[in-house]
Design an enzyme around this catalytic site. Structure first.
Site, PDB file in Angstrom:
ATOM      1  N   ASP A  65     -21.123  28.523 -34.732  1.00 40.01           N
ATOM      2  CA  ASP A  65     -20.558  27.096 -34.375  1.00 40.01           C
ATOM      3  C   ASP A  65     -21.045  26.514 -33.163  1.00 40.01           C
ATOM      4  OD1 ASP A  65     -18.747  27.638 -36.680  1.00 40.01           O
ATOM      5  OD2 ASP A  65     -16.884  27.281 -35.404  1.00 40.01           O
ATOM      6  N   HIS A 116     -20.366  20.235 -37.802  1.00 37.85           N
ATOM      7  CA  HIS A 116     -19.251  20.765 -37.060  1.00 37.85           C
ATOM      8  C   HIS A 116     -18.800  19.651 -36.197  1.00 37.85           C
ATOM      9  CE1 HIS A 116     -16.515  23.621 -35.279  1.00 37.85           C
ATOM     10  NE2 HIS A 116     -17.081  23.716 -34.041  1.00 37.85           N
ATOM     11  N   HIS A 120     -17.170  17.341 -31.045  1.00 39.37           N
ATOM     12  CA  HIS A 120     -16.145  18.353 -31.160  1.00 39.37           C
ATOM     13  C   HIS A 120     -14.731  17.824 -30.825  1.00 39.37           C
ATOM     14  CE1 HIS A 120     -14.543  22.520 -30.361  1.00 39.37           C
ATOM     15  NE2 HIS A 120     -15.471  22.905 -31.203  1.00 39.37           N
ATOM     16  N   HIS A 210     -20.399  31.951 -31.831  1.00 36.10           N
ATOM     17  CA  HIS A 210     -20.926  30.584 -31.361  1.00 36.10           C
ATOM     18  C   HIS A 210     -22.124  31.087 -30.702  1.00 36.10           C
ATOM     19  CE1 HIS A 210     -16.552  29.921 -31.286  1.00 36.10           C
ATOM     20  NE2 HIS A 210     -16.812  28.817 -31.435  1.00 36.10           N
TER      21      HIS A 210
END
Length: 254
Positions: A65, A116, A120, A210
């Protein structure tokens, strides 16, 4: 003791810890397990299993991610050397736009490129037009670079609801949660990251990491080697559910 780091800031990092704990302890949304989707499609004799039949292979999906970032090219070198496909849920504004060559390489090397959001933002805290913009901007940016729109997305902090699901359905995006997380936003200790993933790994699982944190990419070779030794085959998220096709709007969680 390793210093905690977060490119999103300490406040958001703390919120992320709390939200991920809540999400993984129970999701109020109806979810579909990738293995269940695969079994249902197989029983109807629909579609193709592709390169791997996860009915027979012990499959697991590795996902990353919030990149791409400076360490992503090295991560791609590792995945190429070990012949492991992965799924990358990319952030738009500060990542896709800054690293178009890396995005192009992710696609060219056979990994699944996914969405994604743009910045964010927590989608469940936003109005429908804002949710749509967060997803559409990233869709367009990735399409300009790779020629393809993503078919998967991961909601920041795993937070979704009926409104988010409806907009994802309109945009052709399936929602992908996870079954194993290293909480690598809270530590730079690569050995600890590796241990956390290996402790949680299971068949038909989805691993969340991540590639923006300094301890994560160094942990990946050990994770891959240990899981291969346990008999796992690494696949992308769509391959995990094949011959089923990811259904837009559906929330998938092992």
């Amino acid at each position: 003791m390793p210093k905690k780091m977060s490119p999103f800031g300490t406040g958001l990092a703390a919120a992320l810890v709390a939200a991920l704990t809540l999400t993984l302890s129970g999701c109020s949304m109806q979810t579909t397990a990738p293995g269940s989707a695969r079994r249902d499609a197989a029983s109807d004799a629909k579609g193709s299993f592709g390169q791997v039949d996860c009915r027979r292979a012990k499959c697991i999906a590795l996902t990353f991610d919030a990149g791409p970032a400076k360490d992503t090219p090295h991560l791609l070198d590792v995945l190429k050397e070990k012949k492991v496909p992965a799924t990358f849920f990319l952030l738009g504004r500060d990542h896709v736009l800054k690293h178009p060559g890396t995005v192009r390489r992710i696609e060219a090397e056979g990994h699944e490129v996914a969405n994604h959001t743009w910045t964010h933002e927590i989608l469940t805290d936003r109005e429908p037009d804002e949710i749509r913009a967060e997803l559409e901007k990233t869709q367009r940016a990735i399409e300009r670079i790779t020629g393809k729109k993503p078919r998967l997305m991961r909601p920041p902090q795993g937070r979704t609801d009926d409104t988010v699901s409806g907009i994802c359905a309109e945009l052709g995006l399936s929602q992908i949660l996870w079954s194993a997380t290293a909480k690598d936003y809270s530590t730079n200790d690569s050995a600890l990251i590796r241990k956390r993933i290996l402790d949680q790994a299971g068949r038909d699982g989805i691993i969340l990491l991540h590639d923006i944190y300094p301890g994560t990419v160094p942990a990946v070779p050990g994770i891959i080697d240990a899981l291969k030794d346990r008999g796992y085959t690494f696949v992308t998220v769509p391959q995990l559910m094949a011959p089923a096709e990811p259904e837009p709007g559906t929330v998938y969680r092992p």
